[in-house]
Design an enzyme around this catalytic site. Structure first.
Site, PDB file in Angstrom:
ATOM      1  N   ASP A  57      56.352 -56.857  18.673  1.00 39.48           N
ATOM      2  CA  ASP A  57      56.411 -56.505  17.244  1.00 39.48           C
ATOM      3  C   ASP A  57      56.213 -54.998  17.130  1.00 39.48           C
ATOM      4  OD1 ASP A  57      56.436 -56.841  14.393  1.00 39.48           O
ATOM      5  OD2 ASP A  57      54.258 -56.712  14.386  1.00 39.48           O
ATOM      6  N   SER A  58      56.482 -54.476  15.937  1.00 39.32           N
ATOM      7  CA  SER A  58      56.224 -53.063  15.676  1.00 39.32           C
ATOM      8  C   SER A  58      54.734 -52.738  15.802  1.00 39.32           C
ATOM      9  CB  SER A  58      56.677 -52.710  14.261  1.00 39.32           C
ATOM     10  OG  SER A  58      55.968 -53.515  13.327  1.00 39.32           O
ATOM     11  N   GLY A 107      59.664 -51.124   8.858  1.00 38.91           N
ATOM     12  CA  GLY A 107      60.304 -51.646   7.655  1.00 38.91           C
ATOM     13  C   GLY A 107      61.127 -50.656   6.864  1.00 38.91           C
ATOM     14  N   CYS A 110      59.120 -60.172  15.023  1.00 40.56           N
ATOM     15  CA  CYS A 110      59.254 -59.178  13.962  1.00 40.56           C
ATOM     16  C   CYS A 110      60.564 -59.456  13.235  1.00 40.56           C
ATOM     17  CB  CYS A 110      59.270 -57.787  14.589  1.00 40.56           C
ATOM     18  SG  CYS A 110      59.605 -56.460  13.418  1.00 40.56           S
ATOM     19  N   THR A 133      62.012 -57.655  10.972  1.00 41.79           N
ATOM     20  CA  THR A 133      62.799 -56.433  10.825  1.00 41.79           C
ATOM     21  C   THR A 133      63.588 -56.145  12.098  1.00 41.79           C
ATOM     22  OG1 THR A 133      60.929 -55.646   9.499  1.00 41.79           O
ATOM     23  CG2 THR A 133      62.637 -54.040  10.045  1.00 41.79           C
ATOM     24  N   CYS A 155      57.518 -61.513   6.855  1.00 38.18           N
ATOM     25  CA  CYS A 155      57.130 -60.434   7.773  1.00 38.18           C
ATOM     26  C   CYS A 155      55.951 -60.977   8.552  1.00 38.18           C
ATOM     27  CB  CYS A 155      56.730 -59.193   6.977  1.00 38.18           C
ATOM     28  SG  CYS A 155      55.908 -57.922   7.960  1.00 38.18           S
ATOM     29  N   THR A 156      55.942 -60.769   9.855  1.00 40.67           N
ATOM     30  CA  THR A 156      54.906 -61.411  10.666  1.00 40.67           C
ATOM     31  C   THR A 156      53.512 -60.813  10.445  1.00 40.67           C
ATOM     32  OG1 THR A 156      55.526 -59.981  12.526  1.00 40.67           O
ATOM     33  CG2 THR A 156      56.502 -62.188  12.451  1.00 40.67           C
ATOM     34  N   HIS A 157      53.435 -59.680   9.782  1.00 43.94           N
ATOM     35  CA  HIS A 157      52.113 -59.161   9.422  1.00 43.94           C
ATOM     36  C   HIS A 157      51.455 -60.007   8.315  1.00 43.94           C
ATOM     37  CE1 HIS A 157      53.339 -55.510  11.572  1.00 43.94           C
ATOM     38  NE2 HIS A 157      52.132 -55.008  11.395  1.00 43.94           N
TER      39      HIS A 157
HETATM   40  N1  DGL Z   1      56.053 -57.331  11.460  1.00 48.23           N
HETATM   41  C1  DGL Z   1      57.303 -56.861  11.077  1.00 48.23           C
HETATM   42  C2  DGL Z   1      58.229 -57.858  10.463  1.00 48.23           C
HETATM   43  O1  DGL Z   1      58.062 -59.044  10.671  1.00 48.23           O
HETATM   44  C3  DGL Z   1      57.558 -55.420  10.732  1.00 48.23           C
HETATM   45  C4  DGL Z   1      56.616 -54.671   9.897  1.00 48.23           C
HETATM   46  C5  DGL Z   1      56.931 -53.189   9.930  1.00 48.23           C
HETATM   47  O2  DGL Z   1      56.790 -52.598  10.986  1.00 48.23           O
HETATM   48  O3  DGL Z   1      57.330 -52.651   8.891  1.00 48.23           O
HETATM   49  O4  DGL Z   1      59.139 -57.519   9.765  1.00 48.23           O
END
Ligand code: DGL
Length: 267
Positions: free
Chosen positions: A11-12, A44, A74, A76, A185-187
């Protein structure tokens, strides 16, 4: 000695740990190699080309480690890079994540679904195709929430700070009639408690960690590549600050907070 044939999870930043958690739950024997591209987070708001180049660099690293699979944890990066990754590494098992539009379309009664994600995901042709394919009759409300990514990266996932960050976006989408919310978004699963409090307990929040983990297990099983015995471990790596990733992994998942920085070539 690094573990042979790990499963790469990328992931990022720390968001992909929500997917790693689901993988660890059903594949406890596997060695999981987590790569946080923290030197380049957030993705993002960056261009698709930028994100694609980063994803390709991380894939090359995972291949150099003999990873038997790459989970692009991720949304994105999946939207920007999954096709390029598969083209470059046709023999590697590569699993991406996409916002849970299909289950949300089945659950909604109002016919309105809200999606929280990054600008990059929501603007991507891949996301447009997903909506067209899975929910052509549903009204989809898009809500980019780049500030939530930063909130999670800072570890502010509980209490007043989290509640304040999620209140307005959640209120907005509910006011427009959404009765199911997609955490695209996985965050965002790390803000689940605050989002659920703001939305009320009747509103389903949809995420993709568990289905992605099952898809991964299925693909490894089909290739006869599941780890047969022993206890798996989690190795944490980052292109950024290793101590910071260690602290976050301890906070978010209770993992021992030890992480290492990738060699400069991959950063
Ligand atoms: N966790 C990420 C996602 O699922 C990206 C968040 C980011 O770096 O902007 O999209």
């Amino acid at each position: 000695m690094p573990a042979p044939f790990p499963l790469g999870v990328y992931d990022s930043g720390v968001g992909g740990l929500s997917v790693l958690r689901a993988i660890r739950d059903i594949l406890p024997r596997e060695h999981l190699l987590y790569v946080a591209d923290s030197a380049h987070v957030p993705y993002g708001e960056k261009t698709q080309e930028y994100v694609r180049q980063r994803a390709l660099a991380v894939a090359d690293y995972l291949v150099s480690r003999q990873a038997k699979a790459m989970v692009v944890a991720c949304n994105t990066a999946t939207a920007a890079a999954i096709a390029a990754l598969r083209a470059r590494h046709p023999d590697l098992v590569i699993i991406g994540v996409e916002p849970a539009i299909k289950p949300a379309a089945h659950l909604t009664r109002s016919g309105v679904v809200g999606v929280f994600a990054t600008t990059g995901t929501l603007a991507s042709p891949k996301f447009a195709a997903l909506v067209q394919r899975e929910a052509p009759e549903i009204r989809i409300l898009f809500r980019p929430c780049p500030e939530w990514v930063l909130q999670v990266e800072r570890g502010e996932i509980h209490g007043a700070a989290a509640a304040a960050a999620v209140a307005a976006p959640v209120r907005e989408l509910l006011a427009e009639g959404a009765d199911a919310l997609v955490l695209g978004c996985t965050h965002f699963p790390f803000l689940r408690e605050a989002i659920q409090d703001a939305a009320g307990s009747a509103v389903p929040l949809l995420e993709t960690g568990a289905p992605v983990a099952r898809r991964l297990r299925h693909q490894l099983q089909a290739r006869g590549r599941l780890a047969a015995d022993g206890a798996g471990a989690v190795e944490l790596t980052t292109t950024g600050d290793a101590a910071a990733l260690g602290r976050m992994a301890a906070l978010l998942l209770g993992l021992p907070g030890v992480a290492t920085r990738l060699p400069a070539a991959w950063c």
